[in-house]
Design a protein around this motif. Structure first.
Motif, PDB file in Angstrom:
ATOM      1  N   LEU A  63      -7.484  -2.390   8.317  1.00 50.61           N
ATOM      2  CA  LEU A  63      -7.403  -3.248   7.216  1.00 50.61           C
ATOM      3  C   LEU A  63      -7.562  -4.682   7.742  1.00 50.61           C
ATOM      4  CD1 LEU A  63      -4.227  -2.416   4.981  1.00 50.61           C
ATOM      5  CD2 LEU A  63      -6.432  -1.826   4.558  1.00 50.61           C
ATOM      6  N   ASP A 109      -8.989  -2.822  -1.530  1.00 50.93           N
ATOM      7  CA  ASP A 109      -8.579  -3.682  -0.320  1.00 50.93           C
ATOM      8  C   ASP A 109      -9.663  -4.905   0.049  1.00 50.93           C
ATOM      9  OD1 ASP A 109     -10.858  -2.471   0.800  1.00 50.93           O
ATOM     10  OD2 ASP A 109      -9.956  -1.366   2.263  1.00 50.93           O
ATOM     11  N   TRP A 147       0.851  -1.222   0.048  1.00 51.84           N
ATOM     12  CA  TRP A 147       0.154   0.136   0.002  1.00 51.84           C
ATOM     13  C   TRP A 147       0.951   1.120   0.071  1.00 51.84           C
ATOM     14  CZ3 TRP A 147      -4.419  -1.263  -1.578  1.00 51.84           C
ATOM     15  CH2 TRP A 147      -5.150  -2.387  -1.305  1.00 51.84           C
ATOM     16  N   ALA A 189      -6.146   2.096  -1.441  1.00 59.32           N
ATOM     17  CA  ALA A 189      -6.791   0.901  -0.659  1.00 59.32           C
ATOM     18  C   ALA A 189      -8.492   0.931  -0.491  1.00 59.32           C
ATOM     19  CB  ALA A 189      -6.662   0.862   0.817  1.00 59.32           C
TER      20      ALA A 189
END
Length: 354
Positions: free
Chosen positions: A187, A162, A152, A158
């Motif tokens: 995350l 993601d 990243w 993201a």
């Protein structure tokens, strides 16, 4: 008599526009155009659990993140992925293979920044197409059945991607960034923080501690609007040793020191060794030697060593960006060729099975 004074003419400087703007699709729009099916989402969730278990030491297998330094040719990436998938079946009891699927390339100065930024390889910087093409390729790779890894670099990216990777890295130059630490805290995947370019561990260890905590930070929602983002914290992180200006840090003394530093700070002693970069003196052909020494330490009982990273492509070496590119050769950092890469993986599985 005083001389008359002529008024001075005043020139008003007009502001120079230092930047321009071009609207991009929102994360929601890109994800709606390229959705993840329910079965694929469930598979990715299971793969993330597997990676987290290895990173956390609950799964005795060894994590191997390998693949091209960066992706630039979707066809070559799919060929590589198919080969890696067959290789995974042969080593599944000892190793968990994760494919590098990097679409962002950090640059020290200037250069090609990756498929996401310049998908046409011509400097046109068609970011809208890059977002679409990157997500489309990741979906194809994920559908094959492979867990994916990325780095990243730009936190806003993201939001577009993601939901697809199972492991991610934060680079040596960005581990110190508060913005990246906040990103990692939200995350749903394991993340490796690399040590600083000078070889020091403090920045990465601070990053791991920061990412483990909840944060509220400035961000962007799925509709592309500024948003206050609240995160729960991510404890599934690990230290990635990649060497530094003073030399490599994969040898037993460096690994032991890293483990002790992590334990002293209350961190899970989970270490990955990046076999490229300063650990191989930027000579890709030395990666197998680094891997061999890491495996020797693991077999000797160093349980904090839980993974390695290799830069690998269909063909060895690298090539300059041009109109006549060789198929399966990196256009960024030089890589190991497939035959050598496969031999390394098979040897690692044999060593760890003994």
């Amino acid at each position: 008599m005083n001389a008359s004074v002529m008024p001075l003419s005043v020139t008003v400087a007009r502001p120079v526009r230092q930047r321009t703007h071009k609207s991009l699709p929102t994360p929601a729009e890109v994800q709606q155009q390229l959705p993840v099916s329910a079965p694929l989402s469930a598979r990715i969730a299971a793969q993330r659990d597997q990676v987290r278990a290895v990173v956390g030491g609950r799964d005795p297998r060894f994590l191997v993140v390998l693949g091209p330094c960066s992706l630039h040719d979707p066809q070559a990436a799919l060929v590589y992925a198919e080969r890696l998938l067959h290789l995974q079946e042969r080593v599944k009891d000892q190793l968990l293979l994760v494919m590098r699927a990097y679409v962002e390339k950090p640059r020290t100065t200037v250069g090609w920044k990756g498929m996401l930024y310049d998908p046409h390889l011509d400097g046109s910087d068609d970011l809208a197409e890059g977002l679409h093409r990157s997500r489309a390729l990741w979906l194809q790779l994920a559908e094959l059945g492979l867990p994916l890894a990325t780095e990243w670099l730009q936190p806003l990216v993201a939001g577009y991607l993601d939901d697809l990777p199972s492991w991610a890295a934060i680079g040596a130059r960005t581990s110190e960034s508060q913005v990246h630490r906040e990103l990692v805290s939200g995350l749903d995947m394991a993340v490796g923080f690399k040590n600083g370019t000078d070889g020091s561990l403090a920045i990465a260890l601070d990053a791991m501690r920061s990412a483990a905590h909840p944060h509220r930070h400035f961000g962007m929602d799925a509709q592309g609007c500024p948003a206050l983002v609240s995160t729960l914290g991510n404890r599934h992180t690990q230290l990635v040793l990649r060497g530094g200006h003073s030399g490599p840090n994969f040898h037993a003394g460096a690994v032991s020191a890293a483990r002790e530093a992590m334990q002293a700070q209350g961190l899970e002693p989970s270490i990955m060794v990046d076999c490229s970069h300063a650990n191989s003196a930027k000579q890709p052909e030395r990666q197998p030697q680094v891997l061999a020494q890491v495996l020797q330490q693991r077999r000797a009982g160093e349980r904090a060593l839980r993974g390695v990273m290799l830069e690998s492509h269909l063909q060895g070496g690298s090539q300059a960006l041009s109109e006549n590119l060789q198929f399966g050769v990196s256009i960024t950092d030089a890589c190991l060729g497939w035959e050598v890469s496969a031999a390394c993986v098979l040897e690692a599985a044999e060593q760890l099975a003994g």
